[in-house]
Design an enzyme around this catalytic site. Structure first.
Site, PDB file in Angstrom:
ATOM      1  N   LYS A  99      52.681  35.670  94.710  1.00 25.87           N
ATOM      2  CA  LYS A  99      53.705  34.862  94.122  1.00 25.87           C
ATOM      3  C   LYS A  99      53.211  33.473  93.516  1.00 25.87           C
ATOM      4  CE  LYS A  99      53.586  35.940  97.944  1.00 25.87           C
ATOM      5  NZ  LYS A  99      54.007  35.891  99.393  1.00 25.87           N
ATOM      6  N   GLU A 123      55.626  43.431  90.182  1.00 27.70           N
ATOM      7  CA  GLU A 123      56.928  43.694  91.034  1.00 27.70           C
ATOM      8  C   GLU A 123      56.842  43.370  92.517  1.00 27.70           C
ATOM      9  OE1 GLU A 123      59.943  45.791  89.992  1.00 27.70           O
ATOM     10  OE2 GLU A 123      60.276  44.808  91.912  1.00 27.70           O
ATOM     11  N   VAL A 126      58.059  39.623  94.654  1.00 30.34           N
ATOM     12  CA  VAL A 126      59.281  39.148  94.995  1.00 30.34           C
ATOM     13  C   VAL A 126      59.932  40.297  95.863  1.00 30.34           C
ATOM     14  CG1 VAL A 126      61.483  38.263  94.343  1.00 30.34           C
ATOM     15  CG2 VAL A 126      59.634  37.749  93.197  1.00 30.34           C
ATOM     16  N   ILE A 130      61.260  45.710  97.880  1.00 34.95           N
ATOM     17  CA  ILE A 130      62.505  45.992  97.139  1.00 34.95           C
ATOM     18  C   ILE A 130      62.087  46.102  95.451  1.00 34.95           C
ATOM     19  CG2 ILE A 130      64.633  45.180  96.633  1.00 34.95           C
ATOM     20  CD1 ILE A 130      64.509  43.238  99.079  1.00 34.95           C
ATOM     21  N   LYS A 199      59.341  32.457  94.605  1.00 32.37           N
ATOM     22  CA  LYS A 199      59.919  33.813  94.108  1.00 32.37           C
ATOM     23  C   LYS A 199      61.226  33.354  93.358  1.00 32.37           C
ATOM     24  CE  LYS A 199      58.135  36.251  98.335  1.00 32.37           C
ATOM     25  NZ  LYS A 199      58.347  36.536  99.649  1.00 32.37           N
TER      26      LYS A 199
HETATM   27  N1  HSE Z   1      55.278  35.621 103.582  1.00 29.86           N
HETATM   28  C1  HSE Z   1      55.951  36.508 103.025  1.00 29.86           C
HETATM   29  C2  HSE Z   1      57.357  36.673 103.542  1.00 29.86           C
HETATM   30  C3  HSE Z   1      55.422  37.785 102.564  1.00 29.86           C
HETATM   31  O1  HSE Z   1      57.440  36.330 104.688  1.00 29.86           O
HETATM   32  O2  HSE Z   1      58.389  37.090 102.827  1.00 29.86           O
HETATM   33  C4  HSE Z   1      56.063  38.733 101.093  1.00 29.86           C
HETATM   34  O3  HSE Z   1      56.101  38.102 100.139  1.00 29.86           O
END
Ligand code: HSE
Length: 401
Positions: A99, A123, A126, A130, A199
């Site tokens: 990210k 993909e 984010v 999903i 994200k």
């Molecule tokens: N640390 C992130 C979360 C991992 O908890 O969503 C997934 O991107």
């Protein structure tokens, strides 16, 4: 086409596992048989089932002409940026779950991929498993995207859920999220909202076509959310979720924010619990679409990475376009000018004074003599200034969905 993995942590090892166990199923469905070539990591993994693929030398991947797709699951900006750039320049497709890399360097890496006629896909960056990026750029391509709002961090949603439903304290819930492999190496990025910010910047850059850097986005995490806030929100008919949002305002500017936010109990986002993420996309043609699934974790995230690997193999000589261009000045609205509804907990407040200072606000009685205020919609700066007179215990935005 052979696939190399850079970074054999939670997600990288998940990618090896998914390729290892599902290669035949993937080949049957897609006609593409993914085959591992190398796994780069500076650590040793004695007895690991994929030990024979391990290398500590990046050159083993870069110089291997049979390796046409490189998966980057190292995380962090460097050396990921240097390695990914080198792979793209060598004509290798790159798939990443990183990210930070995409949010900070997405425009640069997409331009590099275009120059070398390869794909740079992300993909998994984010929403974990999903499918969100592909639906946004392909299935919803016929829309002007008006708004995106999501629960985009699995760790914080897991922590909030454990605190609210099981009375678990913050530190224990975070430790459990770390044990399950949900949290970042430095979990401050999760709890301070930084991960969710990266994200929403990626989604907004895709939806609105211009790079939005995380630095410009007001970001607040969950560390200050108390059980009293949760109870007060519940008394007013809401649940608190860490929401990352991006909206195009009437003047054309964009408003992005990450904050613990009050969401109506009836909202679809209110029922998203544990490590699950959900992302609401509002398009001018489609209306509202909600994408839901596991937002973090080894195999869920690996699922998204492997999907991209297959797409790279299927588009070996074609490019997948994103319409994501360089950042422009003046795209973001000043946070204080963004039309907002706020919730506040006030102690010993004079309701008549509140009504006079905040026209259109509704007040209700909370616990221990508190007044719970929901303001009318107005520019955030003006509302915050008016509320400051009453020395609020807590002020949080209220979502309209
Ligand atoms: N640390 C992130 C979360 C991992 O908890 O969503 C997934 O991107």
């Amino acid at each position: 086409m052979k696939v190399a993995i850079m970074g054999y942590g939670v997600v990288g090892s998940g990618v090896a596992e998914v390729i290892g166990k599902n290669a035949e199923v993937i080949a049957k469905k897609t006609g593409i048989l993914p085959e591992l070539s190398h796994i780069l990591d500076i650590r040793d993994f004695p007895g690991d089932p994929f030990a024979s693929f391990l290398t500590k030398e990046f050159a083993d991947i870069l110089e291997d002409d049979e390796t046409g797709i490189v998966v980057e699951t190292m995380g962090g900006l460097e050396p990921a940026f240097t390695f990914v750039s080198a792979c793209l320049e060598r004509g290798k497709h790159v798939v990443t779950s990183n990210k930070e890399l995409v949010a900070k360097k997405g425009d640069v890496l997409l331009a590099l991929a275009e120059k070398h006629n390869v794909n740079f896909l992300f993909e998994a960056s984010v929403g974990g498993g999903i499918p969100i990026i592909r639906p946004l750029i392909r299935c919803l391509a016929g829309n002007r995207i008006q708004e995106i709002a999501g629960i985009l961090n699995g760790t914080t949603n897991f922590i909030l859920t454990k605190m609210i439903m099981e009375d678990m304290d913050f530190a224990d819930a975070l430790a459990l999220a770390q044990k399950k492999g949900y949290a970042e190496k430095d979990p401050t990025a999760d709890v301070a909202g930084i991960d969710a910010c990266r994200k929403i910047c990626i989604l907004a850059s895709l939806a609105f076509g211009t790079h939005i850097y995380p630095d410009g986005v007001p970001t607040k995490g969950i560390t200050d959310v108390t059980l009293d806030d949760v109870k007060a929100a519940a008394a007013a008919g809401y649940v608190i979720k860490l929401i990352a949002s991006a909206k195009q305002l009437e003047n054309g500017r964009l408003a992005l924010r990450v904050s613990p936010t009050l969401v109506k109990k009836e909202s679809m986002l209110a029922g998203v619990n544990g490590v699950f993420n959900a992302c609401l996309v509002r398009g001018d043609a489609v209306g509202d679409v909600l994408l839901y699934g596991q937002g973090a974790g080894k195999l869920a995230t690996a699922s998204a990475v492997v999907g991209d690997v297959i797409d790279c193999a299927a588009h070996d000589s074609a490019r997948i376009r994103f319409g994501w261009s360089k950042a422009e000045d003046g795209v973001l609205e000043a946070p204080g000018a963004v039309p907002t509804v706020l919730f506040a907990r006030l102690k010993n407040a004079d309701k008549a004074a509140v009504a006079a200072a905040l026209p259109g606000a509704s007040c209700l009685d909370g616990e221990n003599g508190e007044t719970l205020v929901i303001t009318a919609q107005a520019p955030a700066g003006a509302l915050e200034e008016a509320l400051a007179e009453f020395h609020p215990v807590t002020v949080l935005p209220v979502a309209a969905y």
